[in-house]
Design a protein around this motif. Sequence first.
Motif, PDB file in Angstrom:
ATOM      1  N   ASN A 187     -10.654  -0.385  -1.840  1.00 40.74           N
ATOM      2  CA  ASN A 187      -9.696  -1.468  -1.949  1.00 40.74           C
ATOM      3  C   ASN A 187     -10.381  -2.164  -0.379  1.00 40.74           C
ATOM      4  O   ASN A 187      -9.959  -3.292  -0.235  1.00 40.74           O
ATOM      5  CB  ASN A 187      -8.448  -1.270  -1.880  1.00 40.74           C
ATOM      6  N   THR A 188     -10.440  -0.923   0.602  1.00 42.21           N
ATOM      7  CA  THR A 188     -11.222  -1.182   1.641  1.00 42.21           C
ATOM      8  C   THR A 188     -12.193  -1.914   2.001  1.00 42.21           C
ATOM      9  O   THR A 188     -12.495  -3.333   2.422  1.00 42.21           O
ATOM     10  CB  THR A 188     -10.903  -0.398   2.542  1.00 42.21           C
ATOM     11  N   SER A 190      -4.992  -2.242   4.813  1.00 39.73           N
ATOM     12  CA  SER A 190      -5.367  -1.415   4.077  1.00 39.73           C
ATOM     13  C   SER A 190      -6.394   0.024   4.416  1.00 39.73           C
ATOM     14  O   SER A 190      -5.937   0.858   4.081  1.00 39.73           O
ATOM     15  CB  SER A 190      -5.857  -1.984   2.631  1.00 39.73           C
ATOM     16  N   LEU A 212      -7.730   3.971  -2.012  1.00 39.99           N
ATOM     17  CA  LEU A 212      -7.817   3.296  -0.950  1.00 39.99           C
ATOM     18  C   LEU A 212      -8.845   2.352  -0.187  1.00 39.99           C
ATOM     19  O   LEU A 212      -9.500   1.507   0.532  1.00 39.99           O
ATOM     20  CB  LEU A 212      -6.756   3.866   0.323  1.00 39.99           C
ATOM     21  N   TYR A 216       0.565  -1.060   0.307  1.00 35.14           N
ATOM     22  CA  TYR A 216      -0.270  -0.276   0.084  1.00 35.14           C
ATOM     23  C   TYR A 216       0.847   1.101  -0.108  1.00 35.14           C
ATOM     24  O   TYR A 216       0.538   2.524  -0.106  1.00 35.14           O
ATOM     25  CB  TYR A 216      -1.299  -0.108   0.981  1.00 35.14           C
ATOM     26  N   THR A 269      -4.893  -0.493  -6.166  1.00 38.80           N
ATOM     27  CA  THR A 269      -4.461   0.635  -5.249  1.00 38.80           C
ATOM     28  C   THR A 269      -4.222   1.714  -6.008  1.00 38.80           C
ATOM     29  O   THR A 269      -3.660   3.170  -6.544  1.00 38.80           O
ATOM     30  CB  THR A 269      -4.482  -0.097  -3.877  1.00 38.80           C
ATOM     31  N   THR A 270      -3.237   0.854  -6.982  1.00 35.88           N
ATOM     32  CA  THR A 270      -2.090   2.582  -7.274  1.00 35.88           C
ATOM     33  C   THR A 270      -2.834   2.014  -9.319  1.00 35.88           C
ATOM     34  O   THR A 270      -2.376   3.198  -9.003  1.00 35.88           O
ATOM     35  CB  THR A 270      -0.760   1.535  -8.127  1.00 35.88           C
ATOM     36  N   SER A 308      -2.878   2.241   6.163  1.00 33.39           N
ATOM     37  CA  SER A 308      -3.164   3.060   4.889  1.00 33.39           C
ATOM     38  C   SER A 308      -3.852   4.358   4.767  1.00 33.39           C
ATOM     39  O   SER A 308      -3.803   5.023   4.605  1.00 33.39           O
ATOM     40  CB  SER A 308      -2.734   1.829   4.111  1.00 33.39           C
ATOM     41  N   THR A 309      -5.615   4.006   4.740  1.00 30.84           N
ATOM     42  CA  THR A 309      -6.229   4.921   4.429  1.00 30.84           C
ATOM     43  C   THR A 309      -6.000   5.555   5.262  1.00 30.84           C
ATOM     44  O   THR A 309      -6.101   7.247   5.066  1.00 30.84           O
ATOM     45  CB  THR A 309      -7.448   4.258   4.150  1.00 30.84           C
ATOM     46  N   ILE A 346      -3.655  -5.460  -4.238  1.00 33.54           N
ATOM     47  CA  ILE A 346      -2.682  -4.403  -4.282  1.00 33.54           C
ATOM     48  C   ILE A 346      -2.285  -4.013  -4.990  1.00 33.54           C
ATOM     49  O   ILE A 346      -1.856  -2.760  -5.180  1.00 33.54           O
ATOM     50  CB  ILE A 346      -1.144  -5.595  -4.428  1.00 33.54           C
ATOM     51  N   LYS A 358      -5.725   8.476  -4.143  1.00 30.65           N
ATOM     52  CA  LYS A 358      -5.052   7.791  -3.910  1.00 30.65           C
ATOM     53  C   LYS A 358      -5.947   7.813  -2.334  1.00 30.65           C
ATOM     54  O   LYS A 358      -6.358   6.462  -1.809  1.00 30.65           O
ATOM     55  CB  LYS A 358      -3.346   8.449  -2.743  1.00 30.65           C
TER      56      LYS A 358
END
Length: 432
Positions: free
Chosen positions: A272-273, A164, A269, A30, A254-255, A167-168, A251, A265
């Motif tokens: 993704n979560t 995730s 995230l 992440y 997210t990018t 990171s978010t 993985i 960004k």
Amino acid sequence: MKTEPMNKKLIAGGLIGNTLEWYDFAVYGYFAATIGHLFFPTENASASLLLSLSAFAVGFVSRPLGGILFGYIGDRMGRKAVLVYSTLMMAIPCTLIGLLPTWETIGIAAPVLLVLLRLLQGASVGGELTGSVSYLFEHAPPGRRALYASFTIAGAISGILLGSAVSTLITAMLTPDQLLEWGWRIPFVMGAAVGIAGFVLRRHMPEDAPTTKQTEIRSPLITAVRSHWQQMAIGSGIAILIAVNFYMTFIYLTTYMVSVSGLEKTVSLEINTISMVVVLVMAVVGGWLADRFGAHRVLIACAVALIALAYPLLWMIDHPNFAMALSGQIGLALVIGPYNGVFAYYIGQLFPANIRMSGFSVCYNVSFAIFGGTAPMVAQVLVSDVGPHAPAFYAMAAAAIGLISVVLSLRLNGEDQGVSTTVSSRQTTARA
């Protein structure tokens, strides 16, 4: 029921232990772009990202070696020993990554040390999931073996989900400069607390199931290669579907949603979560379905669905619209989730108990080393050199390999064997 407290305890150990372990391993993905900028600085942002993703892949290179080591320990000393010490072997490198000086401070030594720490993490993962899956379904009562094993997968997904979510939160709370300067270190340093909690929890798990106390074999891996090489090849093929699609979906995307779809960004995230919650639930649903209708049926249905839906779902994700991108990734979660919850149990059942950890760990980890760790990097190359939707064809190819491998397993073992249809485990104890 008299055994209910023990069952809750072992399920908690499998689920929570994997949550802690996989949080440590996945959090790197992440922050791949940030790590690329700090540890692999180049004039080209895409090149830095690719180098960072290469370091992510390095964590998978040592997984087969970890699988050999922990497979031997698991078959000779017991599954519990694997679970206890693999936790520490993951947490220490994770914490050290958070403390590493960057390229600006120590030059080339920074990426070298980073790669070495990722190698240690990979070796730990090499025994973690296979040990947990084996431990849980060997303790499970007949008719619930796939469901129990699916809690291990749910734990692993929970760890990636936790990574995730953390990171978010950090990305949302800090400015880009703060994130680049020191914020990215926070999730890694948290690995120290994660490791201590996992170690304490697993030391108090129940001992190995009596069914694992079979005649010892001096060299379990050699025996597996000589006598069960077909099962190892088939198991590797079954694992390829998840190796490619899980890491590419949860993985890399997210990018992708930032660099290709044009989303922020924090938004990528968040998507993704949410999708990780869906795949977590569907993994347990997959285990439940497998105990009732047969694991092979769940795997086949998911593989066919992925072949049909991979392209349109990626097309949906390639839109700078929250609802469209979210729907696309949730669609992938619904397809991949049940397969992810069942595949490891299915592979483990291919082997007798006294060589299970060795045969299972090697075939599983070889697939993830070759195809899982490289999936984000391959996807990035496909996007750059072929087109934004090219990764869908890679996903479909992996699904086709998984489908063929499940069909071959049925032919090899016979559809009435416990290994190929877990519905029979409601009537008799399978070959654990």
